[in-house]
Scaffold this active site. Structure first.
Site, PDB file in Angstrom:
ATOM      1  N   ASP A 103      -1.473  -3.802  -7.520  1.00 28.66           N
ATOM      2  CA  ASP A 103      -1.399  -2.413  -7.973  1.00 28.66           C
ATOM      3  C   ASP A 103      -0.471  -2.219  -9.173  1.00 28.66           C
ATOM      4  OD1 ASP A 103      -3.267  -1.243  -6.268  1.00 28.66           O
ATOM      5  OD2 ASP A 103      -1.829  -1.205  -4.618  1.00 28.66           O
ATOM      6  N   HIS A 251      -5.653  -7.569  -4.181  1.00 28.28           N
ATOM      7  CA  HIS A 251      -6.672  -7.042  -3.279  1.00 28.28           C
ATOM      8  C   HIS A 251      -7.866  -6.509  -4.069  1.00 28.28           C
ATOM      9  CE1 HIS A 251      -4.029  -3.692  -4.289  1.00 28.28           C
ATOM     10  NE2 HIS A 251      -5.038  -2.876  -4.047  1.00 28.28           N
ATOM     11  N   ARG A 266      -3.019   7.260   0.010  1.00 26.54           N
ATOM     12  CA  ARG A 266      -2.276   6.081  -0.421  1.00 26.54           C
ATOM     13  C   ARG A 266      -0.899   6.503  -0.950  1.00 26.54           C
ATOM     14  NH1 ARG A 266      -3.797   1.869  -5.410  1.00 26.54           N
ATOM     15  NH2 ARG A 266      -1.948   2.602  -6.489  1.00 26.54           N
TER      16      ARG A 266
HETATM   17  C1  SIN Z   1      -6.488   0.335  -3.882  1.00 24.48           C
HETATM   18  O1  SIN Z   1      -6.705  -0.553  -4.686  1.00 24.48           O
HETATM   19  O2  SIN Z   1      -5.398   0.836  -3.752  1.00 24.48           O
HETATM   20  C2  SIN Z   1      -7.600   0.815  -2.973  1.00 24.48           C
HETATM   21  C3  SIN Z   1      -7.714  -0.042  -1.780  1.00 24.48           C
HETATM   22  C4  SIN Z   1      -8.808   0.446  -0.880  1.00 24.48           C
HETATM   23  O3  SIN Z   1      -9.342   1.529  -1.101  1.00 24.48           O
HETATM   24  O4  SIN Z   1      -9.127  -0.254   0.085  1.00 24.48           O
END
Ligand code: SIN
Length: 298
Positions: A103, A251, A266
């Site tokens: 991120d 991720h 988030r």
């Molecule tokens: C993100 O990259 O913060 C999104 C992750 C998600 O929606 O699973």
């Protein structure tokens, strides 16, 4: 006394956590166990949550790890704009996180951790994949590790963020999006463990090698870090809450469920300037290193 039940999801990274209802808040002893487990597994998934956390409870939980971070491009809500609503639906043009990334690695001080609670799920799909960059580093030869330790890479964001949140009313004319150079090998400030710190979304060039040779190296490294042995693929249940460490993982949120809807809240926790510490003691054997000693770079 152990309060948490931990179920590892792979020998390399990730664990499910049971035995804590986040909506009720977390006491100090439970937090200490969570923190220790988080550093060990890189990403925790809090299961069996009967209800969503309120924004106040989620931000308070995240704040136990550090000061909250505000996204440089997405519209925020809640306390100090700290809540970033992840929402993908029939009319979405892009889906958040739909590609490998750590991120906001384009910032000089990228957020150290991200907490996401999903409130609405598609009937199937919408999984999130996570990959351990410690494991990706650990399988490289000592010669390659030594070579990479001397390098930095550019993490840029103009190509990602410009116009991205227009459909949510963000007008970004004249705005300058962040860009930073970070070490290719990053020492984790809490565990001392090294990992590869490059990702396909934000990392655009090797510093001082903005040429064919640098492009080829970056391409090879990006292919290497995406090797399946370093990954898990997480299938969400409603109100599951994930908390991942951006300093040693990346991720990828899959957008395979259009035209259905997926929504979550988030919160990110601020981090420090990435560094490589050549004098950091050799890491103690960890599940991440021990699971992968026989792999060779792809
Ligand atoms: C993100 O990259 O913060 C999104 C992750 C998600 O929606 O699973």
């Amino acid at each position: 006394m152990a309060r948490l039940q931990l179920t590892p999801l792979s020998p390399v990274l990730g664990a499910e956590v049971r035995g804590v209802n986040l909506a009720e808040g977390v006491d100090d002893a439970t937090f200490a166990e969570i923190h220790e487990a988080w550093l060990r597994h890189g990403v925790l998934f809090f299961k069996d949550q009967p209800a969503p956390m309120s924004e106040a409870v989620q931000t308070a939980f995240a704040r136990r790890f550090g000061d909250l971070h505000v996204h440089p491009a997405a519209p925020g809500s809640g306390e100090g704009d700290a809540i970033f609503v992840i929402h993908c639906h029939r009319d979405s043009k892009v889906a958040n996180g739909n590609g490998w990334h750590s991120d906001v690695s384009c910032e000089a001080e990228p957020p150290m951790g991200t907490m996401l609670q999903l409130r609405q799920l598609p009937s199937c799909g919408g999984d999130t994949m996570f990959a351990s960059m410690e494991a990706a580093y650990a399988v490289l030869s000592e010669e390659e590790q030594a070579f990479l330790q001397g390098l930095s890479a550019w993490h840029t964001s103009e190509h990602i963020y410009r116009g991205r949140y227009e459909d949510r009313g963000v007008e970004d004319a004249g705005k300058v999006y962040p860009k930073a150079a970070h070490p290719v090998v990053r020492t984790h400030p809490e565990t001392g463990r090294p990992s590869l710190y490059i990702n396909r979304a934000f990392t655009t060039a090797i510093v001082g090698m903005e040429n064919g040779e640098g492009d080829a190296l970056l391409k090879r490294l990006l292919r290497h870090v995406e090797r399946p042995e370093f990954q898990i693929r997480y299938r969400w249940e409603r109100f599951d809450t994930a908390f991942w460490d951006n300093r040693c993982l990346q991720h990828y949120a899959l957008w395979d469920y259009w035209p259905e809807e997926r929504l979550g809240h988030r919160v990110t926790v601020g981090g420090d300037v990435p560094f490589f510490d050549p004098s950091a003691p050799a890491p103690a054997p960890s599940p991440l290193r021990m699971a992968t000693p026989r792999l060779r770079p792809a």
